[in-house]
Design a protein around this motif. Structure first.
Motif, PDB file in Angstrom:
ATOM      1  N   THR A 144       0.830  -1.197   0.000  1.00  0.00           N
ATOM      2  CA  THR A 144       0.000   0.000   0.000  1.00  0.00           C
ATOM      3  C   THR A 144       0.871   1.255   0.000  1.00  0.00           C
ATOM      4  N   THR A 145       1.952   1.215   0.765  1.00  0.00           N
ATOM      5  CA  THR A 145       2.841   2.379   0.857  1.00  0.00           C
ATOM      6  C   THR A 145       3.468   2.697  -0.493  1.00  0.00           C
ATOM      7  N   VAL A 146       3.971   1.676  -1.179  1.00  0.00           N
ATOM      8  CA  VAL A 146       4.601   1.901  -2.474  1.00  0.00           C
ATOM      9  C   VAL A 146       3.572   2.350  -3.506  1.00  0.00           C
ATOM     10  N   LEU A 147       2.407   1.713  -3.523  1.00  0.00           N
ATOM     11  CA  LEU A 147       1.369   2.125  -4.470  1.00  0.00           C
ATOM     12  C   LEU A 147       0.982   3.583  -4.249  1.00  0.00           C
ATOM     13  N   GLY A 148       1.020   4.001  -2.995  1.00  0.00           N
ATOM     14  CA  GLY A 148       0.670   5.380  -2.678  1.00  0.00           C
ATOM     15  C   GLY A 148       1.624   6.393  -3.269  1.00  0.00           C
ATOM     16  N   THR A 149       2.831   5.955  -3.667  1.00  0.00           N
ATOM     17  CA  THR A 149       3.806   6.879  -4.257  1.00  0.00           C
ATOM     18  C   THR A 149       3.637   7.003  -5.774  1.00  0.00           C
ATOM     19  N   LEU A 150       2.710   6.249  -6.346  1.00  0.00           N
ATOM     20  CA  LEU A 150       2.484   6.324  -7.796  1.00  0.00           C
ATOM     21  C   LEU A 150       2.164   7.756  -8.216  1.00  0.00           C
ATOM     22  N   PRO A 151       2.907   8.337  -9.160  1.00  0.00           N
ATOM     23  CA  PRO A 151       2.591   9.687  -9.642  1.00  0.00           C
ATOM     24  C   PRO A 151       1.311   9.667 -10.491  1.00  0.00           C
ATOM     25  N   VAL A 152       0.411  10.585 -10.203  1.00  0.00           N
ATOM     26  CA  VAL A 152      -0.862  10.664 -10.919  1.00  0.00           C
ATOM     27  C   VAL A 152      -0.955  12.009 -11.634  1.00  0.00           C
ATOM     28  N   ALA A 153      -1.160  11.973 -12.929  1.00  0.00           N
ATOM     29  CA  ALA A 153      -1.364  13.206 -13.709  1.00  0.00           C
ATOM     30  C   ALA A 153      -2.792  13.687 -13.480  1.00  0.00           C
ATOM     31  N   LEU A 154      -2.949  14.969 -13.133  1.00  0.00           N
ATOM     32  CA  LEU A 154      -4.253  15.512 -12.783  1.00  0.00           C
ATOM     33  C   LEU A 154      -4.653  16.681 -13.676  1.00  0.00           C
ATOM     34  N   PRO A 155      -5.616  16.459 -14.555  1.00  0.00           N
ATOM     35  CA  PRO A 155      -6.178  17.579 -15.322  1.00  0.00           C
ATOM     36  C   PRO A 155      -7.063  18.419 -14.399  1.00  0.00           C
ATOM     37  N   PRO A 156      -7.492  19.600 -14.826  1.00  0.00           N
ATOM     38  CA  PRO A 156      -8.486  20.354 -14.072  1.00  0.00           C
ATOM     39  C   PRO A 156      -9.745  19.509 -13.897  1.00  0.00           C
ATOM     40  N   PRO A 157     -10.543  19.756 -12.842  1.00  0.00           N
ATOM     41  CA  PRO A 157     -11.723  18.934 -12.545  1.00  0.00           C
ATOM     42  C   PRO A 157     -12.659  18.710 -13.731  1.00  0.00           C
ATOM     43  N   ASP A 158     -12.990  19.769 -14.477  1.00  0.00           N
ATOM     44  CA  ASP A 158     -13.900  19.612 -15.613  1.00  0.00           C
ATOM     45  C   ASP A 158     -13.313  18.678 -16.667  1.00  0.00           C
ATOM     46  N   THR A 159     -12.011  18.781 -16.881  1.00  0.00           N
ATOM     47  CA  THR A 159     -11.346  17.919 -17.868  1.00  0.00           C
ATOM     48  C   THR A 159     -11.314  16.478 -17.366  1.00  0.00           C
ATOM     49  N   GLN A 160     -11.075  16.312 -16.075  1.00  0.00           N
ATOM     50  CA  GLN A 160     -11.131  14.968 -15.494  1.00  0.00           C
ATOM     51  C   GLN A 160     -12.474  14.315 -15.768  1.00  0.00           C
ATOM     52  N   ARG A 161     -13.538  15.066 -15.500  1.00  0.00           N
ATOM     53  CA  ARG A 161     -14.882  14.507 -15.682  1.00  0.00           C
ATOM     54  C   ARG A 161     -15.146  14.167 -17.148  1.00  0.00           C
ATOM     55  N   SER A 162     -14.680  15.018 -18.050  1.00  0.00           N
ATOM     56  CA  SER A 162     -14.887  14.750 -19.475  1.00  0.00           C
ATOM     57  C   SER A 162     -14.141  13.492 -19.913  1.00  0.00           C
ATOM     58  N   ILE A 163     -12.889  13.398 -19.504  1.00  0.00           N
ATOM     59  CA  ILE A 163     -12.095  12.214 -19.848  1.00  0.00           C
ATOM     60  C   ILE A 163     -12.699  10.971 -19.205  1.00  0.00           C
ATOM     61  N   GLY A 164     -13.057  11.089 -17.929  1.00  0.00           N
ATOM     62  CA  GLY A 164     -13.639   9.961 -17.207  1.00  0.00           C
ATOM     63  C   GLY A 164     -14.926   9.485 -17.849  1.00  0.00           C
ATOM     64  N   HIS A 165     -15.760  10.441 -18.275  1.00  0.00           N
ATOM     65  CA  HIS A 165     -17.029  10.072 -18.911  1.00  0.00           C
ATOM     66  C   HIS A 165     -16.777   9.337 -20.226  1.00  0.00           C
ATOM     67  N   ALA A 166     -15.812   9.832 -21.015  1.00  0.00           N
ATOM     68  CA  ALA A 166     -15.506   9.191 -22.298  1.00  0.00           C
ATOM     69  C   ALA A 166     -14.996   7.762 -22.085  1.00  0.00           C
ATOM     70  N   LEU A 167     -14.108   7.592 -21.118  1.00  0.00           N
ATOM     71  CA  LEU A 167     -13.567   6.266 -20.838  1.00  0.00           C
ATOM     72  C   LEU A 167     -14.644   5.329 -20.306  1.00  0.00           C
ATOM     73  N   HIS A 168     -15.500   5.837 -19.427  1.00  0.00           N
ATOM     74  CA  HIS A 168     -16.577   5.021 -18.870  1.00  0.00           C
ATOM     75  C   HIS A 168     -17.540   4.575 -19.971  1.00  0.00           C
ATOM     76  N   THR A 169     -17.858   5.481 -20.893  1.00  0.00           N
ATOM     77  CA  THR A 169     -18.750   5.135 -22.000  1.00  0.00           C
ATOM     78  C   THR A 169     -18.155   4.029 -22.860  1.00  0.00           C
ATOM     79  N   LEU A 170     -16.857   4.123 -23.142  1.00  0.00           N
ATOM     80  CA  LEU A 170     -16.188   3.085 -23.925  1.00  0.00           C
ATOM     81  C   LEU A 170     -16.176   1.754 -23.174  1.00  0.00           C
TER      82      LEU A 170
END
Length: 206
Positions: A144-170
């Motif tokens: 858990t500790t090592v996984l917690g160090t995984l770097p995560v790229a973060l778009p602005p919230p609206d962009t996150q939701r748009s990308i997330g919605h597109a991926l979820h639809t696919l």
């Protein structure tokens, strides 16, 4: 542009560790009961990016004792031993289940879109990072500790939701096609012996 694990980031994007954007909790061991009413998510239930198959079950009193390991819709469960990179989103169908041993529960904070984060965890570079940072043994594992160090790229919230919605639809379309393929395959298996022994003759070919 800023550099990140997955490459250069567009303007306005940032990078943070997984532990900064989600709460991580390792799953727990449980005692299976045929009469139990609470499901337990285990690595065997992670099938093609979804939680599927009949779960092991535990008694209500044990589920109450393990309340800190309960799952809620929107959590992400990740395999921590063997098959690293396999993960799935928890839906309303698994709400209230217990996160079993062999999994890590990732609970995104309110500022992170769950569908975006789930998609990010499927990125080829992220999968390579998991492999490189796992414990090298006959059965690879990650803490858990090592996984917690995984770097995560973060778009602005609206962009996150748009990308997330597109991926979820696919993902939903993929699941629908997989279901159709399974049903068609099962139908073929049922029809084949009936067709070959003459019990069923296709219309127009009698």
């Amino acid at each position: 542009m800023a550099e990140s694990l997955i490459g250069e980031l567009p303007r306005g994007w940032s990078e943070a560790s997984l532990a900064d954007v989600a709460e991580l909790t390792a799953g727990t061991s449980t005692t299976t009961s045929e009469d139990g009413s609470t499901g337990v998510a285990k690595p065997k239930n992670l099938i093609r990016g979804r939680i599927a198959g009949p779960p092991d079950r535990i008694e209500d009193n044990e589920a109450q004792r393990l309340s800190r390991y309960r799952l809620v819709a929107g959590d992400i469960v990740c395999v921590r031993t063997g098959g690293l990179g396999r993960h799935a989103l928890v839906t309303s169908e698994q709400h209230g289940w217990v996160c079993g041993t062999g999994l890590i529960r990732v609970r995104p904070r309110a500022t992170v879109d769950r569908h975006y984060l789930s998609g990010y965890l499927s990125h080829p570079t992220v999968l390579d990072w998991l492999k490189r940072n796992s414990v090298r043994s006959p059965i690879p594992s990650i803490s858990t500790t090592v996984l917690g160090t995984l770097p995560v790229a973060l778009p602005p919230p609206d962009t996150q939701r748009s990308i997330g919605h597109a991926l979820h639809t696919l993902d939903e379309k993929i699941a629908a096609h997989q279901s159709i393929a399974r049903t068609t395959s099962e139908l073929r298996d049922v029809l084949l012996p009936l067709l070959l022994d003459g019990s069923v003759i296709p219309p127009g070919h009698g």
